[in-house]
Design a protein around this motif. Structure first.
Motif, PDB file in Angstrom:
ATOM      1  N   ASN A  12      33.241   7.492  56.885  1.00  0.00           N
ATOM      2  CA  ASN A  12      34.657   7.138  56.902  1.00  0.00           C
ATOM      3  C   ASN A  12      35.067   6.251  55.736  1.00  0.00           C
ATOM      4  N   THR A  13      34.162   5.374  55.320  1.00  0.00           N
ATOM      5  CA  THR A  13      34.511   4.418  54.270  1.00  0.00           C
ATOM      6  C   THR A  13      33.859   4.738  52.923  1.00  0.00           C
ATOM      7  N   GLY A  14      32.763   5.485  52.956  1.00  0.00           N
ATOM      8  CA  GLY A  14      32.031   5.747  51.731  1.00  0.00           C
ATOM      9  C   GLY A  14      31.160   4.597  51.280  1.00  0.00           C
ATOM     10  N   ILE A  15      31.059   3.547  52.082  1.00  0.00           N
ATOM     11  CA  ILE A  15      30.219   2.404  51.721  1.00  0.00           C
ATOM     12  C   ILE A  15      28.752   2.762  51.935  1.00  0.00           C
ATOM     13  N   TRP A  16      27.942   2.492  50.917  1.00  0.00           N
ATOM     14  CA  TRP A  16      26.556   2.912  50.939  1.00  0.00           C
ATOM     15  C   TRP A  16      25.619   1.881  51.559  1.00  0.00           C
ATOM     16  N   LYS A  17      24.720   2.383  52.405  1.00  0.00           N
ATOM     17  CA  LYS A  17      23.538   1.629  52.816  1.00  0.00           C
ATOM     18  C   LYS A  17      22.530   1.814  51.699  1.00  0.00           C
ATOM     19  N   THR A  18      21.971   0.744  51.175  1.00  0.00           N
ATOM     20  CA  THR A  18      21.078   0.851  50.037  1.00  0.00           C
ATOM     21  C   THR A  18      19.679   0.351  50.379  1.00  0.00           C
ATOM     22  N   THR A  19      18.731   0.714  49.532  1.00  0.00           N
ATOM     23  CA  THR A  19      17.375   0.194  49.630  1.00  0.00           C
ATOM     24  C   THR A  19      17.091  -0.600  48.358  1.00  0.00           C
ATOM     25  N   ALA A  20      16.278  -1.628  48.493  1.00  0.00           N
ATOM     26  CA  ALA A  20      16.065  -2.534  47.370  1.00  0.00           C
ATOM     27  C   ALA A  20      15.228  -1.913  46.257  1.00  0.00           C
ATOM     28  N   HIS A  21      14.216  -1.126  46.633  1.00  0.00           N
ATOM     29  CA  HIS A  21      13.265  -0.630  45.637  1.00  0.00           C
ATOM     30  C   HIS A  21      13.243   0.895  45.530  1.00  0.00           C
ATOM     31  N   GLY A  22      14.132   1.563  46.209  1.00  0.00           N
ATOM     32  CA  GLY A  22      14.224   3.006  46.070  1.00  0.00           C
ATOM     33  C   GLY A  22      13.714   3.808  47.244  1.00  0.00           C
ATOM     34  N   ASP A  23      12.745   3.240  48.018  1.00  0.00           N
ATOM     35  CA  ASP A  23      12.208   3.965  49.164  1.00  0.00           C
ATOM     36  C   ASP A  23      11.842   5.384  48.696  1.00  0.00           C
ATOM     37  N   TRP A  24      11.874   6.380  49.584  1.00  0.00           N
ATOM     38  CA  TRP A  24      11.589   7.752  49.135  1.00  0.00           C
ATOM     39  C   TRP A  24      12.831   8.462  48.621  1.00  0.00           C
ATOM     40  N   THR A  25      13.997   7.880  48.864  1.00  0.00           N
ATOM     41  CA  THR A  25      15.257   8.523  48.482  1.00  0.00           C
ATOM     42  C   THR A  25      15.781   8.055  47.128  1.00  0.00           C
ATOM     43  N   GLY A  26      15.116   7.079  46.524  1.00  0.00           N
ATOM     44  CA  GLY A  26      15.674   6.439  45.336  1.00  0.00           C
ATOM     45  C   GLY A  26      15.859   7.336  44.137  1.00  0.00           C
ATOM     46  N   GLY A  27      15.116   8.424  44.051  1.00  0.00           N
ATOM     47  CA  GLY A  27      15.227   9.293  42.890  1.00  0.00           C
ATOM     48  C   GLY A  27      16.418  10.225  42.907  1.00  0.00           C
ATOM     49  N   TYR A  28      17.047  10.404  44.064  1.00  0.00           N
ATOM     50  CA  TYR A  28      18.087  11.428  44.154  1.00  0.00           C
ATOM     51  C   TYR A  28      19.384  11.026  43.460  1.00  0.00           C
ATOM     52  N   TRP A  29      19.740   9.743  43.533  1.00  0.00           N
ATOM     53  CA  TRP A  29      20.908   9.285  42.776  1.00  0.00           C
ATOM     54  C   TRP A  29      20.636   9.453  41.281  1.00  0.00           C
ATOM     55  N   LEU A  30      19.436   9.066  40.864  1.00  0.00           N
ATOM     56  CA  LEU A  30      19.059   9.265  39.470  1.00  0.00           C
ATOM     57  C   LEU A  30      19.095  10.744  39.099  1.00  0.00           C
TER      58      LEU A  30
END
Length: 361
Positions: A12-30
């Motif tokens: 609804n807001t588009g506000i992101w939950k983030t991880t500090a060091h990338g976790d396993w999902t960190g490469g997808y934004w990159l």
């Protein structure tokens, strides 16, 4: 977003939950930044990606097979798509670390002590998700002309597929192995509806890993057969509108959560599989299914440009990260924009438009 890596966003807001060091999902934004950097005027995306990529250095030696996704999409794609020397070196460093974690007794790279699934099972556990190891190792082996690394990538892929694919083509998510003999002690699904159900993202991981292994490492009939069986299983059982439920065996369907992220995985993967499938009819089948899946996601689940819709534009909503109460707190959401779902839809749309070839990534 600060120094964090996007994990999932409130629909609804588009506000992101983030991880500090990338976790396993960190490469997808990159990965999305590397894809965008190929367009005219994309230098800004490349510079941003290179700066963010450097922040992954703390993950290079992490004891988790899942970091392969982080470094393939976050660093390997920087080399493949943007000729980034710094991203290439970071990706190769992570690949060399993973190579050393191959366990000959198990015949694969186990999940590892720092894996998402929990430190208490790291040494003896595997999962279909860990096929991402093959993506990073096959890419790195090709970059380095390293025959040993390529052999390890192939052994890992073959073993994971043999353990986790059922005869009918469905993929079981997880397994426990005897650390001494390598014997399979248990096969089960732990993120789906039940221990024996087919979790949608597990099915997508299986087809994706087998397909991209063929594209990066050369077509291996074992892997291609697994991909074809898995893709056919999905196409035969996905709902008529092409967007999967979070688990194929949830008895509450159709009154249950969808998983647009798993469906985006498949849209992209089916396009790639259509380029190497063993017959013209199969190639057309997978291309048609991919086009219909991507269209369904765009038409039904991508937030539109409309004054009456107050949500941020272009969010792929209704991604089911994990709806089980025993999930990690940072993953406990069943309707969100998932960064990996958005990546795979972006990838699929670029392929459909002709701006990206299946063999590019």
């Amino acid at each position: 977003m600060g120094d964090g890596f996007p994990h999932w966003a409130d629909p609804n807001t588009g506000i992101w939950k983030t991880t500090a060091h990338g976790d396993w999902t960190g490469g997808y934004w990159l990965g999305m930044l590397w894809l965008a950097s190929r367009d005219e005027g994309g230098e800004g995306y490349k510079h941003l990606a290179e700066a963010v990529c450097k922040r992954l250095v703390s993950r290079v030696n992490a004891d988790t097979a899942f970091k392969a996704a982080t470094f393939y999409y976050g660093a390997g794609l920087g080399a493949l798509l943007a000729a980034s020397k710094s991203a290439r070196e970071l990706g190769l460093a992570a690949a060399k670390d993973i190579e050393q974690r191959f366990n000959p007794k198990l015949g694969l790279v186990p999940l590892g002590e720092n894996a998402e699934e929990g430190s208490h099972v790291g040494a003896t556990a595997s999962s279909i998700d860990s096929l991402v190891v093959a993506l990073l190792l096959f890419w790195a082996a090709r970059e380095l002309n390293d025959r040993q690394m390529r052999t390890i990538a192939a052994k890992h892929t073959a073993r994971v597929l043999s353990i986790h694919q059922r005869e009918d083509g469905a993929f079981v998510q997880s397994s426990s192995l005897d650390v001494q003999s390598g014997q399979v002690l248990q096969r089960y699904t732990h993120k789906g509806y039940s221990g024996s159900s087919v979790w949608a993202r597990a099915q997508a991981w299986g087809v994706l890993g087998a397909t991209i292994s063929c594209l990066l490492g050369g077509v291996d009939e074992r892997f291609l057969t697994a991909a074809v069986k898995g893709a056919d299983w999905w196409i035969d059982r996905v709902p008529a509108d092409r967007v999967s439920y979070w688990d194929f065996d949830d008895p509450a369907a159709p009154n249950t959560e969808r998983d647009t992220a798993a469906s985006a995985f498949m849209a992209s993967t089916l396009l790639k599989l259509s380029s190497i499938a063993p017959s013209d009819s199969k190639r057309q089948k997978y291309k048609d299914a991919a086009e219909k899946t991507a269209a369904a996601l765009v038409d039904g689940y991508l937030t539109p440009v409309e004054d009456s819709d107050k949500r941020p534009v272009g969010m792929l909503v209704e991604g089911c990260f994990n709806k089980r109460e025993d999930s990690r707190p940072e993953d406990y959401v069943s309707n969100a924009e998932l960064i990996f779902g958005s990546y795979y839809l972006f990838e699929a749309l670029l392929m459909l438009s002709g701006r990206l070839q299946p063999s590019d990534v």
